[in-house]
Design a protein around this motif. Structure first.
Motif, short mmCIF file in Angstrom:
data_model
loop_
_atom_site.label_atom_id
_atom_site.label_comp_id
_atom_site.label_asym_id
_atom_site.label_seq_id
_atom_site.Cartn_x
_atom_site.Cartn_y
_atom_site.Cartn_z
N GLU A 186 28.90 39.53 28.84
CA GLU A 186 29.26 38.28 29.52
C GLU A 186 29.94 37.49 28.97
O GLU A 186 29.80 36.24 29.10
N ILE A 187 30.92 37.68 27.94
CA ILE A 187 31.72 36.83 27.13
C ILE A 187 32.54 36.19 28.24
O ILE A 187 33.27 36.69 29.09
N GLN A 188 32.81 34.82 28.13
CA GLN A 188 33.45 34.27 28.92
C GLN A 188 34.86 33.52 28.51
O GLN A 188 35.92 33.39 29.31
N ARG B 151 24.22 31.38 27.55
CA ARG B 151 22.82 31.90 28.08
C ARG B 151 22.31 32.98 27.03
O ARG B 151 21.28 33.24 27.14
N GLY B 152 23.00 33.36 26.02
CA GLY B 152 22.59 34.36 25.11
C GLY B 152 22.41 35.70 25.53
O GLY B 152 23.13 36.23 26.55
N LEU B 153 21.29 36.27 25.00
CA LEU B 153 21.07 37.80 25.66
C LEU B 153 20.22 37.82 26.56
O LEU B 153 19.15 37.22 26.79
N PRO B 154 20.06 38.97 27.53
CA PRO B 154 19.15 39.12 28.55
C PRO B 154 17.79 39.76 27.91
O PRO B 154 17.76 41.10 27.69
N GLN B 155 16.93 39.26 27.69
CA GLN B 155 15.69 39.63 26.53
C GLN B 155 15.26 40.99 27.17
O GLN B 155 14.85 41.98 26.38
#
Lengths: 252, 252
Positions: free
Chosen positions: A113-115, A206-210
């Protein structure tokens, strides 16, 4: 392709349906032609030029346009007079089947999800600089064929194999050893950092979805800082990792 | 300061004459207040807020504005309702005389005619991340107090000592061991790379002025690539060098 369709390539949905993207200006077109020497799919590109570029020597098919026609297909206020349409598939590394045995040297960078178009362009430029990187991009990310990304990549987009809309969950079918970058982890200067085949980076804010990262049993690494500020820029983090992965191996 | 004067801080010449720059939005103002704990010059900043931020708790002096007044001083289409004016001198490290004995740990990054605000902002963010860097900027460069730089720095501008308009020729009076980054040079992974006290980087398109670099007897280093593309992004090159300078020392 009709001029009105070429203009539509400024929008993602038409790039998807036509399978081409735009490359504008002399510098980028030169890079495109150089890259076509080694990536034959790029020979499917087509040039559109105004009078001032009519003597431009190229192996690519060339169509002469009036200034007015050129103004119609470009978004730039003062168009340079040279523009190309390039097959999106050129970045897909069509010489290899989609699920392929990864070559020993190649490493994969996965961007979740790079924006920011500038971030993606700079990352591609760094991956091309070091070579032997593949770039996988998740759904809900900026489109790598967005003109801002193409421009920031400075031609690197012609050199890096790219795959778009790759869900994080599918990585498990293709790779076995995952590393991800986060705040708390082992140092990237650790000599084990190069032992992975897929490196995962999260969204700018948001970083990563853990939960999904846990499922992949990814090892977490980090770039240690002095604690003055919250985070490094995403592109900076990816670029430093790409450097670290090449630091002791390729060029020494 | 009068509202009309605050609006003028969008322009460099007024930032220079008033000695203040603008910091807009909740996130940056929070970073400003955190940084003021250790950099007392930042306590010379002043806040301007609309109704929605009237209960914002701060040690900085706060002025309440109407939405209309706020719209007058900001360039943003939908202003967040919180803006600060910050003394430029806060970056000048006024705790130290201008020509000072450099502390053993501090290293200087010198940027020659850097143009891109995003590049400068990202560089400052990386220098703040690693800490113990000073940033010197040549004449004819983008202004670090330009709102785009401030935004891209994500608050890092409150942490990095910055000096502007420093001519390349003057470096010789202050430093003795110079390194510069260019295409052909020793590897930055060479263990001698950390032996210098001033690291010089050139303009995005033109690189470095060779004659002046020769006079400084600078040692040239480079980040080796695979040869696919012409160059790395300037910010990427600086960021990788900042990482390399901290790789084995500070955090191990």
């Amino acid at each position: 392709m009709k001029l009105d369709d070429i203009k539509k390539l400024h929008q993602k949905k038409y790039r998807n349906s036509f399978g081409f993207y735009l490359v504008e200006g002399e510098h980028l077109v030169l890079e495109l032609e150089k890259a076509a020497d080694t990536n034959k799919v790029l020979m499917g590109a087509q040039l559109f030029v105004t009078d001032s570029y009519q003597h431009w020597s190229s192996r690519l098919p060339k169509t002469l346009l009036s200034e007015k026609q050129m103004a119609r297909i470009t978004d730039t206020k003062s168009p340079q007079g040279i523009i190309a349409i390039v097959p999106c598939s050129a970045s897909h590394d069509v010489t290899q089947p989609l699920v392929m045995p990864i070559s020993n040297k190649e490493r994969t960078i996965y961007l979740h999800e790079i924006q920011d178009p500038g971030n993606l362009g700079t990352i591609l430029r760094t991956l091309a600089w070091f070579g032997n990187f593949r770039c996988l991009i998740s759904p809900e990310s900026v489109d790598p064929y967005n003109p801002k990304v193409v421009r920031a990549s400075m031609g690197a987009i012609f050199h890096v194999p790219i795959e778009v809309d790759v869900p994080l969950k599918e990585l498990i079918h293709r790779y076995s050893r995952f590393a991800c970058l986060d705040i708390q982890g082992k140092r990237v200067s650790n000599n084990k950092f190069s032992d992975y085949d897929c490196y995962i980076f999260g969204n700018e804010a948001r970083g990563l979805p853990q939960a999904e990262i846990d499922q992949l049993k990814a090892t977490t690494f980090s770039i240690q800082g002095a604690g003055n500020i919250e985070s490094l820029n995403l592109a900076t983090a990816v670029n430093i990792c790409a450097y670290e992965l090449n630091r002791d191996t390729m060029f020494n």
